[in-house]
Design a protein around this motif. Sequence first.
Motif, PDB file in Angstrom:
ATOM      1  N   TRP A  25     -30.162  35.917 -27.670  1.00  0.00           N
ATOM      2  CA  TRP A  25     -29.742  34.799 -28.402  1.00  0.00           C
ATOM      3  C   TRP A  25     -30.507  34.013 -29.162  1.00  0.00           C
ATOM      4  CZ3 TRP A  25     -24.619  34.519 -28.857  1.00  0.00           C
ATOM      5  CH2 TRP A  25     -23.810  35.205 -27.896  1.00  0.00           C
ATOM      6  N   LEU A  26     -31.850  33.839 -28.906  1.00  0.00           N
ATOM      7  CA  LEU A  26     -32.686  33.045 -29.402  1.00  0.00           C
ATOM      8  C   LEU A  26     -33.115  33.846 -30.924  1.00  0.00           C
ATOM      9  CD1 LEU A  26     -34.917  30.890 -29.755  1.00  0.00           C
ATOM     10  CD2 LEU A  26     -36.495  32.238 -28.732  1.00  0.00           C
ATOM     11  N   TYR A  27     -33.122  35.255 -30.769  1.00  0.00           N
ATOM     12  CA  TYR A  27     -33.294  35.857 -31.708  1.00  0.00           C
ATOM     13  C   TYR A  27     -32.423  35.999 -32.893  1.00  0.00           C
ATOM     14  CZ  TYR A  27     -34.177  40.172 -34.942  1.00  0.00           C
ATOM     15  OH  TYR A  27     -34.465  40.986 -35.940  1.00  0.00           O
ATOM     16  N   ALA A  28     -30.958  35.739 -32.329  1.00  0.00           N
ATOM     17  CA  ALA A  28     -29.655  35.670 -33.144  1.00  0.00           C
ATOM     18  C   ALA A  28     -29.751  34.449 -34.140  1.00  0.00           C
ATOM     19  CB  ALA A  28     -28.676  36.135 -32.483  1.00  0.00           C
ATOM     20  N   THR A  29     -30.115  33.300 -33.285  1.00  0.00           N
ATOM     21  CA  THR A  29     -30.076  31.849 -33.716  1.00  0.00           C
ATOM     22  C   THR A  29     -31.406  31.833 -34.797  1.00  0.00           C
ATOM     23  OG1 THR A  29     -29.582  30.957 -31.621  1.00  0.00           O
ATOM     24  CG2 THR A  29     -30.605  29.608 -33.169  1.00  0.00           C
ATOM     25  N   PHE A  30     -32.426  32.588 -34.739  1.00  0.00           N
ATOM     26  CA  PHE A  30     -33.525  32.460 -35.828  1.00  0.00           C
ATOM     27  C   PHE A  30     -33.043  33.157 -36.988  1.00  0.00           C
ATOM     28  CE2 PHE A  30     -35.987  35.971 -37.244  1.00  0.00           C
ATOM     29  CZ  PHE A  30     -36.871  35.424 -38.276  1.00  0.00           C
ATOM     30  N   THR A  31     -32.309  34.192 -36.818  1.00  0.00           N
ATOM     31  CA  THR A  31     -31.777  34.811 -37.992  1.00  0.00           C
ATOM     32  C   THR A  31     -30.699  34.223 -38.736  1.00  0.00           C
ATOM     33  OG1 THR A  31     -32.223  37.139 -36.803  1.00  0.00           O
ATOM     34  CG2 THR A  31     -30.988  37.409 -38.752  1.00  0.00           C
ATOM     35  N   ALA A  32     -29.882  33.520 -38.138  1.00  0.00           N
ATOM     36  CA  ALA A  32     -28.841  32.863 -38.622  1.00  0.00           C
ATOM     37  C   ALA A  32     -29.364  31.680 -39.315  1.00  0.00           C
ATOM     38  CB  ALA A  32     -27.976  32.411 -37.450  1.00  0.00           C
TER      39      ALA A  32
ATOM     40  N   VAL B 135     -39.658  27.780 -37.118  1.00  0.00           N
ATOM     41  CA  VAL B 135     -40.005  27.259 -35.703  1.00  0.00           C
ATOM     42  C   VAL B 135     -39.478  27.795 -34.763  1.00  0.00           C
ATOM     43  CG1 VAL B 135     -39.381  24.944 -34.372  1.00  0.00           C
ATOM     44  CG2 VAL B 135     -40.097  24.980 -36.860  1.00  0.00           C
ATOM     45  N   LEU B 136     -38.128  28.573 -34.966  1.00  0.00           N
ATOM     46  CA  LEU B 136     -37.282  29.280 -33.838  1.00  0.00           C
ATOM     47  C   LEU B 136     -37.800  30.445 -33.745  1.00  0.00           C
ATOM     48  CD1 LEU B 136     -33.858  28.572 -35.230  1.00  0.00           C
ATOM     49  CD2 LEU B 136     -34.770  27.734 -32.989  1.00  0.00           C
ATOM     50  N   PHE B 137     -38.701  31.074 -34.706  1.00  0.00           N
ATOM     51  CA  PHE B 137     -39.355  32.415 -34.434  1.00  0.00           C
ATOM     52  C   PHE B 137     -40.653  32.212 -33.627  1.00  0.00           C
ATOM     53  CE2 PHE B 137     -42.175  35.762 -36.064  1.00  0.00           C
ATOM     54  CZ  PHE B 137     -41.231  36.799 -36.127  1.00  0.00           C
ATOM     55  N   VAL B 138     -41.192  31.182 -33.662  1.00  0.00           N
ATOM     56  CA  VAL B 138     -42.526  31.135 -32.821  1.00  0.00           C
ATOM     57  C   VAL B 138     -42.417  31.684 -31.400  1.00  0.00           C
ATOM     58  CG1 VAL B 138     -44.517  29.856 -31.847  1.00  0.00           C
ATOM     59  CG2 VAL B 138     -43.410  29.563 -34.300  1.00  0.00           C
ATOM     60  N   PRO B 139     -41.262  31.106 -30.500  1.00  0.00           N
ATOM     61  CA  PRO B 139     -41.163  31.227 -29.102  1.00  0.00           C
ATOM     62  C   PRO B 139     -41.151  32.773 -28.867  1.00  0.00           C
ATOM     63  CG  PRO B 139     -39.857  29.410 -29.726  1.00  0.00           C
ATOM     64  CD  PRO B 139     -40.458  29.892 -30.850  1.00  0.00           C
TER      65      PRO B 139
ATOM     66  N   GLY C  81     -44.066  41.431 -37.373  1.00  0.00           N
ATOM     67  CA  GLY C  81     -43.747  42.090 -38.715  1.00  0.00           C
ATOM     68  C   GLY C  81     -42.707  41.536 -39.738  1.00  0.00           C
ATOM     69  N   LEU C  82     -41.656  40.584 -39.029  1.00  0.00           N
ATOM     70  CA  LEU C  82     -40.530  40.386 -39.403  1.00  0.00           C
ATOM     71  C   LEU C  82     -40.584  38.945 -40.318  1.00  0.00           C
ATOM     72  CD1 LEU C  82     -38.035  41.294 -37.015  1.00  0.00           C
ATOM     73  CD2 LEU C  82     -38.816  42.822 -38.658  1.00  0.00           C
ATOM     74  N   VAL C  83     -41.789  38.098 -40.184  1.00  0.00           N
ATOM     75  CA  VAL C  83     -41.892  36.844 -40.636  1.00  0.00           C
ATOM     76  C   VAL C  83     -41.901  36.798 -42.044  1.00  0.00           C
ATOM     77  CG1 VAL C  83     -44.407  36.807 -40.340  1.00  0.00           C
ATOM     78  CG2 VAL C  83     -43.085  34.756 -40.070  1.00  0.00           C
ATOM     79  N   ILE C  84     -42.351  37.862 -42.739  1.00  0.00           N
ATOM     80  CA  ILE C  84     -42.505  37.789 -44.237  1.00  0.00           C
ATOM     81  C   ILE C  84     -41.248  37.637 -44.742  1.00  0.00           C
ATOM     82  CG2 ILE C  84     -42.141  40.359 -44.318  1.00  0.00           C
ATOM     83  CD1 ILE C  84     -44.158  38.481 -46.631  1.00  0.00           C
TER      84      ILE C  84
END
Length: 405
Positions: free
Chosen positions: A231-238, A394-398, A294-297
């Motif tokens: 869910w955290l990953y989905a929120t970051f992507t959204a 910010v959401l990606f860091v965790p 590797g996805l942060v780019i």
Amino acid sequence: MTVDRTGQRATTSAGPNQLAPIRFVLAFGVVSMLADFVYEGARAITGPYLATLGASATVVGFVTGFGEAVALVFRLFTGRLSDRTGRHWGLSIAGYTMTVVAVPLMALTSALWPAAALVVTERFGKAVRTPARDTMLAQASTTTGRGKAFALHESLDQSGALLGPLLVAAMIAASGYRLGFAVLAVPGAVALLTLTWLRRAVPRPAAYEAVHLDPGSASATAEGRLPVRFWLYATFTAVSMAGSATFGVLSYHLQTRHVLADDLIPITYAAAMGAAALAALASGCLYDRFGLRGLVIALPLTAAVPFLSFTTDPALVWLGAIVWGAAMGIHESTLRAAVADLVPATRRGAAYGVFTAVYGLAWLVGSTLIGALYGHSIAAVALFTLATQAAALVLFVPLLARRPR
């Protein structure tokens, strides 16, 4: 019907798979390439075409954003349907059929809202097929590497997205938008024929799965909750997708500001899709080696788009198309691959449905806002994009605390 080792239903009469996993991935990539030839060829001119029918920038942003939302949100239901029935092939074939039929029918439209309805219908076909298709790709990617398998599929997929707009551009130069849509019926028919052959060659993609699950425990897992990390990953992507303009809005800018000639606009989309294919391969390798890091780019690429694509400098516009395509290539390939590693095997269809629905809603809201902000000022668009990508970071860091399982 029997339950196979991944907890999915399969017919007892299905024969053995005739293709190795990597060949299955490549063959499905060819199917997607042909389908992308059709619908990406159409998407390359959707914004300008709707403009010729009287649409404003806000309407274009809403229609294209709503179409993307339909393609993504309805996967909430088609993903669960895929998991519960195990009819991955049936759903895939039905979805591809909707897409390749709706696009050529655009040639017959002469009013805004019928054309908009066909745009949405084409996207609904994507909603029907994608969770089932991605589940089968995930099953085949167990031994090849998630990143590699999804990247190979996406790179083939995007090669069709490169060729389709080029053909459409040639047709527009020769006879206008209607011929551009009509000619796409040919690759659509070939896509369906290829998909029918692949269904016969690989009747049970679940047999590729290396993970052995007890049927009882698989059934229980299929009814469980999706992990918090997912869910955290989905929120970051959204949040990241909320700052991504659809190409409909970008192409609307190019046409209404007379930055490029009409027949050159789909060629910029072709360039974007070429960049997407290369970015998919590169990000897939990065994901297999470094995991989520590797996805942060994708974030700085998305942030740069309005500073390039919404100018009136043709050189910057072409560069913007490449940057936008690279960001979308990462979203469409490697970000999908990570989902398979964040959830149990028997929940992949539902997880893909939820994942894409969440960021699809975000894209609908974001693209509509970008269209509205564009009517106010391009600076507002740039500020909105920067804010969304900063929030996504910010959401990606965790998520970096642990590697995907």
